[in-house]
Design a protein around this motif. Structure first.
Motif, PDB file in Angstrom:
ATOM      1  N   THR A   1      17.483  62.239 -56.757  1.00 17.97           N
ATOM      2  CA  THR A   1      16.637  62.289 -57.954  1.00 17.97           C
ATOM      3  C   THR A   1      17.404  61.909 -59.215  1.00 17.97           C
ATOM      4  O   THR A   1      16.798  61.460 -60.192  1.00 17.97           O
ATOM      5  N   ARG A   2      18.722  62.081 -59.207  1.00 18.01           N
ATOM      6  CA  ARG A   2      19.509  61.636 -60.369  1.00 18.01           C
ATOM      7  C   ARG A   2      19.526  60.108 -60.477  1.00 18.01           C
ATOM      8  O   ARG A   2      19.697  59.570 -61.574  1.00 18.01           O
ATOM      9  N   ARG A   3      19.331  59.431 -59.374  1.00 14.38           N
ATOM     10  CA  ARG A   3      19.425  57.974 -59.367  1.00 14.38           C
ATOM     11  C   ARG A   3      18.066  57.280 -59.316  1.00 14.38           C
ATOM     12  O   ARG A   3      17.897  56.190 -59.849  1.00 14.38           O
ATOM     13  N   ALA A   4      17.098  57.901 -58.653  1.00 13.69           N
ATOM     14  CA  ALA A   4      15.817  57.243 -58.421  1.00 13.69           C
ATOM     15  C   ALA A   4      14.885  57.370 -59.628  1.00 13.69           C
ATOM     16  O   ALA A   4      14.980  58.321 -60.405  1.00 13.69           O
TER      17      ALA A   4
ATOM     18  N   THR B   1      11.356  51.327 -58.624  1.00 17.17           N
ATOM     19  CA  THR B   1      10.476  52.427 -58.995  1.00 17.17           C
ATOM     20  C   THR B   1       9.756  52.916 -57.741  1.00 17.17           C
ATOM     21  O   THR B   1       9.470  52.141 -56.829  1.00 17.17           O
ATOM     22  N   ILE B   2       9.478  54.223 -57.721  1.00 14.39           N
ATOM     23  CA  ILE B   2       8.877  54.860 -56.549  1.00 14.39           C
ATOM     24  C   ILE B   2       7.651  55.638 -56.993  1.00 14.39           C
ATOM     25  O   ILE B   2       7.735  56.495 -57.892  1.00 14.39           O
ATOM     26  N   ASP B   3       6.523  55.354 -56.379  1.00  9.33           N
ATOM     27  CA  ASP B   3       5.279  56.061 -56.702  1.00  9.33           C
ATOM     28  C   ASP B   3       5.430  57.535 -56.365  1.00  9.33           C
ATOM     29  O   ASP B   3       5.853  57.910 -55.263  1.00  9.33           O
ATOM     30  N   ALA B   4       5.086  58.395 -57.316  1.00  5.79           N
ATOM     31  CA  ALA B   4       5.191  59.839 -57.106  1.00  5.79           C
ATOM     32  C   ALA B   4       4.338  60.320 -55.944  1.00  5.79           C
ATOM     33  O   ALA B   4       4.596  61.383 -55.370  1.00  5.79           O
TER      34      ALA B   4
END
Length: 451
Positions: free
Chosen positions: A225-228, A104-107
């Motif tokens: 963005t399709r994967r993350a 997960t990646i913080d926006a």
């Protein structure tokens, strides 16, 4: 039981953080590794144990991924989506599950664009040119990944720069990329006509000036963005509420800290545990917290900047296959274990509960083993460096740099690795809870009750 293990490099980087995080993830069956600073410049090498070892150099994914731990990139990370796609591909080639499925990646994480990376490299090349032509200060030392330019743009333009949360908004994404391209074109230095065509300079200028950038960059970001999985900051609070262990993985080292390192040979990142502490505080974390400092059994650094205990003979005797010469970081330099630097690192990273000492195996076979106990500089004996009282004083840090460049090491002999460990333990007053004599988790030995 909840447990957070916070790791921090007490040197100039390259202390073996990836190997230690992999061991801790296996030893504690950690469910998540949280990256709390730095970006794609990390080079955290992990070699898995067993008869058929696998090797991966972690840059953005957490170094516990091969041990089964998920990754969370906090808002203090600088994200390079293109580099992360390449890293994911290598992990998949090793047979690991799709790492994006467990990341997960913080926006709120800043995004490094190719434009900022190009401007970073051109500036460093220009510094090297000035140094070659005069006595002016030369290279600062750079990973060439755009960290500094991305941070500088954020400080100058705030919300107009690119964040992870913008990657899913096509109109916003394009507008911000056009803006950042223009900003970094304006910042990029000019070169004399006889040098502008050199391979390195021309490649970076082409990246900045190419009119067709959107044709390849926008599809690449769309693939990312399709994967993350980009999530709000509060998602980390949910992770920290889970039972079990979480490892906080840092990048670079305390001696490169933007405010505590030796200016200008530093990074644009907080490399102490301040960010990790802030993330735990915001989440109201109530579990056990262990703060672990990591150092090699000898001193190292990449490229320009002070390394008082540097020894050319030791550099030749201890080549590092994972840390050779690089176009941006330049030479990999080696010196004797430096207690003055460790004392300073400890002062700016306090409090720590324990130390991990790595690369003890590299000392085997050396005809003599030494430790730097103090410096001689300007007729004075220097045992400690005093951190800046206010904490954020670049003039003070630059003066420390000038002092260190004039110093000579005072070396004392030690009778083997165990004597070195005893000396470090006694001098710093902190227990050594983990030692490493090789690249895999099987080469680690826990000491005391902590592990």
């Amino acid at each position: 039981m909840q447990q957070a293990i916070l790791t921090v490099d007490l040197g100039f980087g390259d202390a073996g953080k990836g190997s230690i995080v992999d061991y801790l993830a296996r030893r504690h069956d950690a469910h998540t590794v949280v990256r709390y600073n730095g970006g794609a410049q990390a080079g955290h090498r992990v070699v898995t144990p067993g008869a058929a070892p696998q090797e991966h150099v972690f840059a953005q994914f957490g170094s516990g991924a091969l041990a089964g731990a998920a990754t969370h990139l906090s808002r203090f990370m600088l994200l390079d989506p293109l580099a992360m796609l390449v890293e994911a591909q290598h992990l998949c080639e090793l047979g690991a599950p799709d790492p994006f499925a467990h990341t997960t990646i913080d926006a709120g994480a800043l995004v490094i664009t190719p434009f900022q990376r190009a401007a970073n490299r051109l500036k460093e090349l220009a510094r090297g040119l000035r140094q070659a032509q005069s006595s002016r200060a030369g290279r600062h030392g750079s990973c060439g990944m755009g960290i500094g330019e991305t941070q500088a743009d954020f400080l100058s333009f705030g919300e107009r720069v690119l964040f992870a949360g913008d990657l899913t908004k096509p109109a916003v994404l394009r507008e911000k990329l056009e803006f950042l391209r223009a900003v970094n074109l304006a910042k990029a230095p000019a070169f004399p006509s006889d040098l502008a065509g050199s391979t390195l300079i021309a490649a970076e200028w082409e990246m900045l000036a190419a009119a067709d950038w959107a044709d390849w960059l926008l599809p690449a970001y769309a693939d990312f963005t399709r994967r993350a999985q980009v999530v709000p900051s509060a998602h980390l609070h949910t992770i920290l509420q889970q039972p079990g262990a979480v490892i906080f993985e840092g990048a670079q080292g305390v001696l490169l800290d933007e405010w505590r390192g030796f200016h200008p040979h530093t990074t644009w990142s907080t490399t102490t545990l301040a960010n990790a502490d802030r993330l735990l505080g915001e989440a109201g974390y109530g579990g056990r917290v262990v703060r672990l400092g990591i150092t090699r059994a000898y001193a190292t650094r990449h490229g320009a900047g002070p390394l008082v205990s540097e020894d050319a003979g030791l550099t030749a005797a201890l080549p590092d296959a994972a840390n050779g010469f690089g176009a941006w970081q330049r030479d990999f330099r080696v010196g004797w274990l430096d207690l003055v630097m460790l004392r300073y690192a400890l002062d700016v990273a306090r409090p720590l509960d324990a130390l991990a000492v790595t690369c003890l195996d590299r000392l085997i076979g050396l005809p003599v083993l030494r430790v730097c106990d103090h410096y001689c500089g300007g007729g004075a004996l220097i045992q400690r460096l005093t951190p800046a009282p206010g904490g954020r004083d670049l003039d003070y840090q630059a003066e420390l740099t000038r002092l260190l460049m004039r110093c000579q090491p005072s070396l004392i002999p030690v009778d083997g690795a165990q004597a070195l460990l005893s000396l470090v333990r006694a001098d710093l007053g902190i227990p050594i809870s983990l030692v490493s004599s090789g690249p895999t988790a099987a080469d680690k030995q826990g000491m005391g009750e902590m592990w």
